[in-house]
Write a protein that holds these residues in place. Sequence first.
Motif, PDB file in Angstrom:
ATOM      1  N   GLU A   1       0.876  -1.166   0.000  1.00 60.15           N
ATOM      2  CA  GLU A   1       0.000   0.000   0.000  1.00 60.15           C
ATOM      3  C   GLU A   1       0.915   1.217   0.000  1.00 60.15           C
ATOM      4  N   ILE A   2       0.524   2.230  -0.754  1.00 58.32           N
ATOM      5  CA  ILE A   2       1.318   3.457  -0.803  1.00 58.32           C
ATOM      6  C   ILE A   2       0.390   4.654  -0.689  1.00 58.32           C
ATOM      7  N   THR A   3       0.824   5.633   0.088  1.00 56.48           N
ATOM      8  CA  THR A   3       0.133   6.914   0.156  1.00 56.48           C
ATOM      9  C   THR A   3       1.027   7.924  -0.554  1.00 56.48           C
ATOM     10  N   LEU A   4       0.500   8.502  -1.603  1.00 55.29           N
ATOM     11  CA  LEU A   4       1.229   9.511  -2.368  1.00 55.29           C
ATOM     12  C   LEU A   4       0.835  10.893  -1.870  1.00 55.29           C
ATOM     13  N   GLU A   5       1.810  11.753  -1.716  1.00 56.41           N
ATOM     14  CA  GLU A   5       1.568  13.144  -1.334  1.00 56.41           C
ATOM     15  C   GLU A   5       1.852  14.018  -2.542  1.00 56.41           C
ATOM     16  N   PHE A   6       1.012  15.031  -2.718  1.00 55.61           N
ATOM     17  CA  PHE A   6       1.167  15.980  -3.806  1.00 55.61           C
ATOM     18  C   PHE A   6       1.383  17.364  -3.208  1.00 55.61           C
ATOM     19  N   PRO A   7       1.862  18.328  -3.988  1.00 56.48           N
ATOM     20  CA  PRO A   7       2.144  19.676  -3.453  1.00 56.48           C
ATOM     21  C   PRO A   7       0.923  20.293  -2.769  1.00 56.48           C
ATOM     22  N   PRO A   8       1.150  21.183  -1.806  1.00 58.05           N
ATOM     23  CA  PRO A   8       0.047  21.792  -1.055  1.00 58.05           C
ATOM     24  C   PRO A   8      -1.031  22.442  -1.918  1.00 58.05           C
ATOM     25  N   LYS A   9      -0.674  22.974  -3.072  1.00 55.29           N
ATOM     26  CA  LYS A   9      -1.666  23.648  -3.912  1.00 55.29           C
ATOM     27  C   LYS A   9      -2.343  22.705  -4.918  1.00 55.29           C
ATOM     28  N   ALA A  10      -2.013  21.420  -4.865  1.00 51.73           N
ATOM     29  CA  ALA A  10      -2.624  20.455  -5.795  1.00 51.73           C
ATOM     30  C   ALA A  10      -4.097  20.262  -5.459  1.00 51.73           C
TER      31      ALA A  10
ATOM     32  N   GLN B   1      19.231  -9.544 -13.849  1.00 52.92           N
ATOM     33  CA  GLN B   1      18.694  -8.331 -13.230  1.00 52.92           C
ATOM     34  C   GLN B   1      17.194  -8.465 -13.032  1.00 52.92           C
ATOM     35  N   TRP B   2      16.713  -7.944 -11.915  1.00 51.96           N
ATOM     36  CA  TRP B   2      15.272  -7.949 -11.644  1.00 51.96           C
ATOM     37  C   TRP B   2      14.637  -6.740 -12.316  1.00 51.96           C
ATOM     38  N   LYS B   3      13.615  -6.993 -13.117  1.00 54.60           N
ATOM     39  CA  LYS B   3      12.899  -5.952 -13.841  1.00 54.60           C
ATOM     40  C   LYS B   3      11.406  -6.053 -13.531  1.00 54.60           C
ATOM     41  N   GLU B   4      10.760  -4.921 -13.465  1.00 54.61           N
ATOM     42  CA  GLU B   4       9.311  -4.904 -13.240  1.00 54.61           C
ATOM     43  C   GLU B   4       8.615  -5.222 -14.560  1.00 54.61           C
ATOM     44  N   ARG B   5       7.794  -6.262 -14.552  1.00 51.78           N
ATOM     45  CA  ARG B   5       7.102  -6.717 -15.760  1.00 51.78           C
ATOM     46  C   ARG B   5       5.661  -6.224 -15.806  1.00 51.78           C
ATOM     47  N   TYR B   6       5.011  -6.111 -14.628  1.00 53.85           N
ATOM     48  CA  TYR B   6       3.603  -5.745 -14.592  1.00 53.85           C
ATOM     49  C   TYR B   6       3.306  -4.926 -13.342  1.00 53.85           C
ATOM     50  N   TYR B   7       2.457  -3.902 -13.499  1.00 51.20           N
ATOM     51  CA  TYR B   7       2.056  -3.009 -12.401  1.00 51.20           C
ATOM     52  C   TYR B   7       0.546  -2.839 -12.450  1.00 51.20           C
ATOM     53  N   GLN B   8      -0.098  -3.010 -11.300  1.00 43.79           N
ATOM     54  CA  GLN B   8      -1.557  -2.825 -11.191  1.00 43.79           C
ATOM     55  C   GLN B   8      -1.833  -2.069  -9.897  1.00 43.79           C
ATOM     56  N   GLU B   9      -2.632  -1.001  -9.986  1.00 46.74           N
ATOM     57  CA  GLU B   9      -2.994  -0.279  -8.771  1.00 46.74           C
ATOM     58  C   GLU B   9      -4.505  -0.170  -8.641  1.00 46.74           C
ATOM     59  N   THR B  10      -4.938  -0.142  -7.384  1.00 43.86           N
ATOM     60  CA  THR B  10      -6.342  -0.004  -7.059  1.00 43.86           C
ATOM     61  C   THR B  10      -6.495   1.094  -6.023  1.00 43.86           C
ATOM     62  N   HIS B  11      -7.329   2.065  -6.294  1.00 41.61           N
ATOM     63  CA  HIS B  11      -7.550   3.195  -5.386  1.00 41.61           C
ATOM     64  C   HIS B  11      -8.180   2.730  -4.073  1.00 41.61           C
ATOM     65  N   VAL B  12      -7.688   3.287  -2.960  1.00 41.20           N
ATOM     66  CA  VAL B  12      -8.247   3.019  -1.642  1.00 41.20           C
ATOM     67  C   VAL B  12      -8.902   4.296  -1.162  1.00 41.20           C
ATOM     68  N   ARG B  13     -10.147   4.208  -0.727  1.00 42.61           N
ATOM     69  CA  ARG B  13     -10.856   5.400  -0.223  1.00 42.61           C
ATOM     70  C   ARG B  13     -10.615   5.615   1.236  1.00 42.61           C
TER      71      ARG B  13
ATOM     72  N   PHE C   1      -3.616  13.998  -1.288  1.00 43.15           N
ATOM     73  CA  PHE C   1      -3.148  12.661  -0.954  1.00 43.15           C
ATOM     74  C   PHE C   1      -3.903  11.632  -1.784  1.00 43.15           C
ATOM     75  N   LYS C   2      -3.248  10.517  -2.055  1.00 50.13           N
ATOM     76  CA  LYS C   2      -3.887   9.423  -2.779  1.00 50.13           C
ATOM     77  C   LYS C   2      -3.322   8.118  -2.223  1.00 50.13           C
ATOM     78  N   ARG C   3      -4.213   7.229  -1.815  1.00 49.97           N
ATOM     79  CA  ARG C   3      -3.800   5.906  -1.332  1.00 49.97           C
ATOM     80  C   ARG C   3      -4.174   4.860  -2.367  1.00 49.97           C
ATOM     81  N   VAL C   4      -3.230   3.976  -2.686  1.00 52.01           N
ATOM     82  CA  VAL C   4      -3.501   2.893  -3.611  1.00 52.01           C
ATOM     83  C   VAL C   4      -2.879   1.595  -3.096  1.00 52.01           C
ATOM     84  N   LEU C   5      -3.533   0.496  -3.452  1.00 56.17           N
ATOM     85  CA  LEU C   5      -2.960  -0.830  -3.257  1.00 56.17           C
ATOM     86  C   LEU C   5      -2.285  -1.191  -4.565  1.00 56.17           C
ATOM     87  N   VAL C   6      -1.085  -1.735  -4.480  1.00 64.89           N
ATOM     88  CA  VAL C   6      -0.297  -2.024  -5.667  1.00 64.89           C
ATOM     89  C   VAL C   6       0.101  -3.493  -5.689  1.00 64.89           C
ATOM     90  N   SER C   7       0.019  -4.085  -6.877  1.00 62.32           N
ATOM     91  CA  SER C   7       0.557  -5.415  -7.151  1.00 62.32           C
ATOM     92  C   SER C   7       1.519  -5.279  -8.316  1.00 62.32           C
TER      93      SER C   7
END
Length: 161
Positions: A121-130, A149-161, A134-140
């Motif tokens: 789970e990640i909470t993203l912060e944006f500038p004060p005037k945005a 080398q380890w490389k990211e092959r797939y990214y999926q996010e789901t918004h958390v209220r 804040f935005k919370r998402v669950l990520v897989s």
Amino acid sequence: MRILSGCSCAGLLMCCLAWSQQPAAAGASNKGKSPAQSPAALTEMLKSNVTTEWDAFKKRDKQAYSDLLADDFAAVEDDNEGMRNKTKAAAEVERSNVSNYHLFALTVIPLDSNAALVTYEITLEFPPKAVVRFKRVLVSEIWVRRNGQWKERYYQETHVR
């Protein structure tokens, strides 16, 4: 709704397991493969990669982000814009307005010696005037080891209220 989310996660996991079990491409051999990492070492290494990924968005460092992605990378975000490939996803970094982020509950599930499912789970912060502060998402994420080398092959996010 929770049942639907659980079924979606289970479906994603089953697809990932099936995908990771596919035979190697014709002509590929097992020679030269790196030995399996311990679960703790794999978790620390992939956590470092995830941190590098979000630091790149925070610093608008397109190259650092792009270096983490597999050539056949695909992403689905919660913005209804559909699937993104590596080029489109990397281009978004330059327009990023992430000012900070907070990772929580990161887990790594090895799928085999060359693939792992990372969830957090990640909470993203944006500038004060945005408009959105804040935005919370669950990520897989699916990470694969290619050429050592380890490389990211797939990214999926789901918004958390």
